[in-house]
Write an enzyme that holds these catalytic residues in place. Structure first.
Site, PDB file in Angstrom:
ATOM      1  N   ARG A  64       0.852  -1.204   0.000  1.00 47.01           N
ATOM      2  CA  ARG A  64       0.000   0.000   0.000  1.00 47.01           C
ATOM      3  C   ARG A  64       0.886   1.253   0.000  1.00 47.01           C
ATOM      4  O   ARG A  64       0.571   2.245  -0.634  1.00 47.01           O
ATOM      5  CB  ARG A  64      -0.933   0.029   1.212  1.00 47.01           C
ATOM      6  CG  ARG A  64      -1.838  -1.190   1.399  1.00 47.01           C
ATOM      7  CD  ARG A  64      -3.069  -1.165   0.506  1.00 47.01           C
ATOM      8  NE  ARG A  64      -2.772  -1.400  -0.890  1.00 47.01           N
ATOM      9  CZ  ARG A  64      -2.381  -2.579  -1.408  1.00 47.01           C
ATOM     10  NH1 ARG A  64      -2.200  -3.628  -0.648  1.00 47.01           N
ATOM     11  NH2 ARG A  64      -2.128  -2.692  -2.700  1.00 47.01           N
ATOM     12  N   HIS A 114      -8.325   6.616  10.887  1.00 47.52           N
ATOM     13  CA  HIS A 114      -7.921   5.208  10.787  1.00 47.52           C
ATOM     14  C   HIS A 114      -6.410   5.043  10.620  1.00 47.52           C
ATOM     15  O   HIS A 114      -5.955   3.984  10.215  1.00 47.52           O
ATOM     16  CB  HIS A 114      -8.671   4.521   9.630  1.00 47.52           C
ATOM     17  CG  HIS A 114     -10.146   4.367   9.890  1.00 47.52           C
ATOM     18  ND1 HIS A 114     -11.073   4.197   8.888  1.00 47.52           N
ATOM     19  CD2 HIS A 114     -10.843   4.363  11.059  1.00 47.52           C
ATOM     20  CE1 HIS A 114     -12.287   4.084   9.428  1.00 47.52           C
ATOM     21  NE2 HIS A 114     -12.179   4.199  10.734  1.00 47.52           N
ATOM     22  N   CYS A 122       4.898   1.578  17.889  1.00 42.15           N
ATOM     23  CA  CYS A 122       5.252   0.420  18.709  1.00 42.15           C
ATOM     24  C   CYS A 122       4.167  -0.655  18.637  1.00 42.15           C
ATOM     25  O   CYS A 122       2.990  -0.364  18.849  1.00 42.15           O
ATOM     26  CB  CYS A 122       5.433   0.863  20.156  1.00 42.15           C
ATOM     27  SG  CYS A 122       5.755  -0.535  21.256  1.00 42.15           S
ATOM     28  N   THR A 184     -17.634   7.104   0.702  1.00 38.70           N
ATOM     29  CA  THR A 184     -17.538   6.071   1.732  1.00 38.70           C
ATOM     30  C   THR A 184     -18.846   5.291   1.752  1.00 38.70           C
ATOM     31  O   THR A 184     -19.925   5.865   1.655  1.00 38.70           O
ATOM     32  CB  THR A 184     -17.162   6.667   3.108  1.00 38.70           C
ATOM     33  OG1 THR A 184     -17.339   5.673   4.113  1.00 38.70           O
ATOM     34  CG2 THR A 184     -17.972   7.887   3.470  1.00 38.70           C
TER      35      THR A 184
HETATM   36  N1  NAD Z   1      -6.985   5.175  -0.057  1.00 37.40           N
HETATM   37  C1  NAD Z   1      -7.073   4.641   1.181  1.00 37.40           C
HETATM   38  O1  NAD Z   1      -6.479   5.138   2.130  1.00 37.40           O
HETATM   39  C2  NAD Z   1      -7.948   3.407   1.408  1.00 37.40           C
HETATM   40  C3  NAD Z   1      -8.299   2.557   0.347  1.00 37.40           C
HETATM   41  C4  NAD Z   1      -9.114   1.421   0.618  1.00 37.40           C
HETATM   42  C5  NAD Z   1      -9.559   1.189   1.921  1.00 37.40           C
HETATM   43  N2  NAD Z   1      -9.200   2.033   2.940  1.00 37.40           N
HETATM   44  C6  NAD Z   1      -9.698   1.782   4.323  1.00 37.40           C
HETATM   45  O2  NAD Z   1     -10.785   0.903   4.292  1.00 37.40           O
HETATM   46  C7  NAD Z   1     -11.981   1.434   4.856  1.00 37.40           C
HETATM   47  C8  NAD Z   1     -12.960   1.572   3.708  1.00 37.40           C
HETATM   48  O3  NAD Z   1     -14.167   2.115   4.020  1.00 37.40           O
HETATM   49  P1  NAD Z   1     -14.715   3.232   3.025  1.00 37.40           P
HETATM   50  O4  NAD Z   1     -16.158   3.414   3.338  1.00 37.40           O
HETATM   51  O5  NAD Z   1     -13.792   4.386   3.058  1.00 37.40           O
HETATM   52  O6  NAD Z   1     -14.543   2.595   1.572  1.00 37.40           O
HETATM   53  P2  NAD Z   1     -15.306   1.438   0.826  1.00 37.40           P
HETATM   54  O7  NAD Z   1     -14.299   0.749  -0.017  1.00 37.40           O
HETATM   55  O8  NAD Z   1     -16.141   0.640   1.744  1.00 37.40           O
HETATM   56  O9  NAD Z   1     -16.318   2.238  -0.120  1.00 37.40           O
HETATM   57  C9  NAD Z   1     -15.837   3.059  -1.141  1.00 37.40           C
HETATM   58  C10 NAD Z   1     -16.945   3.990  -1.555  1.00 37.40           C
HETATM   59  O10 NAD Z   1     -16.411   4.900  -2.506  1.00 37.40           O
HETATM   60  C11 NAD Z   1     -17.336   5.092  -3.526  1.00 37.40           C
HETATM   61  N3  NAD Z   1     -16.605   5.531  -4.726  1.00 37.40           N
HETATM   62  C12 NAD Z   1     -16.009   4.784  -5.688  1.00 37.40           C
HETATM   63  N4  NAD Z   1     -15.469   5.569  -6.631  1.00 37.40           N
HETATM   64  C13 NAD Z   1     -15.714   6.856  -6.246  1.00 37.40           C
HETATM   65  C14 NAD Z   1     -15.409   8.126  -6.798  1.00 37.40           C
HETATM   66  N5  NAD Z   1     -14.735   8.267  -7.955  1.00 37.40           N
HETATM   67  N6  NAD Z   1     -15.818   9.240  -6.139  1.00 37.40           N
HETATM   68  C15 NAD Z   1     -16.515   9.119  -4.963  1.00 37.40           C
HETATM   69  N7  NAD Z   1     -16.831   7.959  -4.411  1.00 37.40           N
HETATM   70  C16 NAD Z   1     -16.431   6.831  -5.030  1.00 37.40           C
HETATM   71  C17 NAD Z   1     -18.054   3.774  -3.664  1.00 37.40           C
HETATM   72  O11 NAD Z   1     -19.343   3.977  -4.232  1.00 37.40           O
HETATM   73  C18 NAD Z   1     -18.122   3.284  -2.217  1.00 37.40           C
HETATM   74  O12 NAD Z   1     -19.300   3.709  -1.613  1.00 37.40           O
HETATM   75  C19 NAD Z   1     -11.593   2.758   5.465  1.00 37.40           C
HETATM   76  O13 NAD Z   1     -11.589   2.583   6.828  1.00 37.40           O
HETATM   77  C20 NAD Z   1     -10.176   3.040   4.987  1.00 37.40           C
HETATM   78  O14 NAD Z   1      -9.312   3.282   6.080  1.00 37.40           O
HETATM   79  C21 NAD Z   1      -8.407   3.125   2.696  1.00 37.40           C
HETATM   80 ZN    ZN Z   2       7.509   0.349  22.457  1.00 38.51          ZN
END
Ligand code: NAD
Ligand code: ZN
Length: 236
Positions: A64, A114, A122, A184
């Site tokens: 990542r 998050h 640690c 989200t």
């Molecule tokens: N880039 C990152 O940092 C990353 C990537 C994946 C997951 N995560 C982690 O996983 C968890 C995922 O939960 P979540 O609800 O954030 O994501 P999720 O993967 O559950 O949902 C993603 C959402 O984004 C929407 N989406 C897709 N393309 C889009 C666009 N172009 N514009 C706007 N919206 C769009 C989708 O419809 C969906 O509802 C979080 O806690 C996060 O920390 C982080």
């Molecule tokens: Zn420590």
């Protein structure tokens, strides 16, 4: 298209999720196959996974980090940084994302509830503060140790752990008259409840994303579209 007017007395709280970084090439997980970059969450993103197989967890987060370093902020990240420049301290950004695309676009008043890919901390939670760390580890033996001797872990809130900075987040939501939620799925708690907290004191609530989130009925407006196309023209 909907334009959101922001008055001088408004305070804006923005919550972003993986969807805002999708147009930067970083995969979301729930929208596609329920996997995050090909992995089951339970295998790479839980305290049990860390306990069982820290090598796999570090392999996943190293990948990542490598992918995040290749990505660039998109127009949605820049639109929020622009809005912050207009509103100053009347703006607050809470992201669920662990990438650093918001800060690279210029956002300052933000929290990563998050955690952050670019830090490690640690593994025994001895109280040492997280350290900057963008290393893409080739093997578990290359991962450093805390002063206390414990192995460093990614500065990531695993599923089942308590999100960071909840006191500050709650206080900012209490003050907000407008909440904007972007990209989200509304399935990760407590973030999925923020819209309800905002509604309790009468804030306007707007969702932006290509499909309705699970908690869509709690929003006063749902704007269906990609963040990078909608956000740059959203705020009047
Ligand atoms: N880039 C990152 O940092 C990353 C990537 C994946 C997951 N995560 C982690 O996983 C968890 C995922 O939960 P979540 O609800 O954030 O994501 P999720 O993967 O559950 O949902 C993603 C959402 O984004 C929407 N989406 C897709 N393309 C889009 C666009 N172009 N514009 C706007 N919206 C769009 C989708 O419809 C969906 O509802 C979080 O806690 C996060 O920390 C982080
Ligand atoms: Zn420590």
């Amino acid at each position: 298209m909907l334009k959101i007017s922001i008055a001088d007395e408004d305070r804006v709280f923005v919550l972003t999720g993986a969807g805002i970084s999708a147009e930067s090439g970083l995969p979301t997980f729930r929208a596609s196959d329920g996997l995050w970059a090909g992995h089951r969450i339970e295998d790479v993103c839980t305290p049990e996974a860390w306990e069982r197989n820290p090598g796999l967890v570090w392999e996943f987060y190293s990948a990542r980090r490598a992918q995040g370093a290749m990505a660039e902020p998109n127009p949605a990240h820049f639109a929020l940084a622009d809005l912050e420049r207009r509103l100053g301290t009347r703006f607050f950004l809470c992201t669920q994302n662990v990438d650093d695309l918001h800060e690279r676009a210029g956002s300052v008043r933000l929290v990563h509830m998050h955690g952050e890919l670019a830090k490690s901390r640690c593994g025994a939670e001895c109280g040492e503060v997280p350290v900057a760390d963008r290393t893409v580890y080739e093997s578990l033996s290359a991962v450093g140790r805390c002063k206390c001797g414990a192995r460093l872990r990614p500065h990531i809130v695993f599923f089942g752990e308590i999100p960071l900075e909840m006191g500050r987040i709650q206080a900012e939501i209490d003050k907000a008259s407008l909440m904007v939620v972007v990209g989200t799925s509304g399935s990760v708690y407590p973030a999925a409840n923020f819209v309800h907290w905002a509604r309790q004191h009468g804030a306007r609530t707007v969702y932006v994303g290509p499909e309705k989130p699970l908690n869509a009925s709690a929003f006063t407006h749902v704007v269906e579209g990609k963040a990078g196309e909608v956000l740059p023209g959203l705020f009047a």
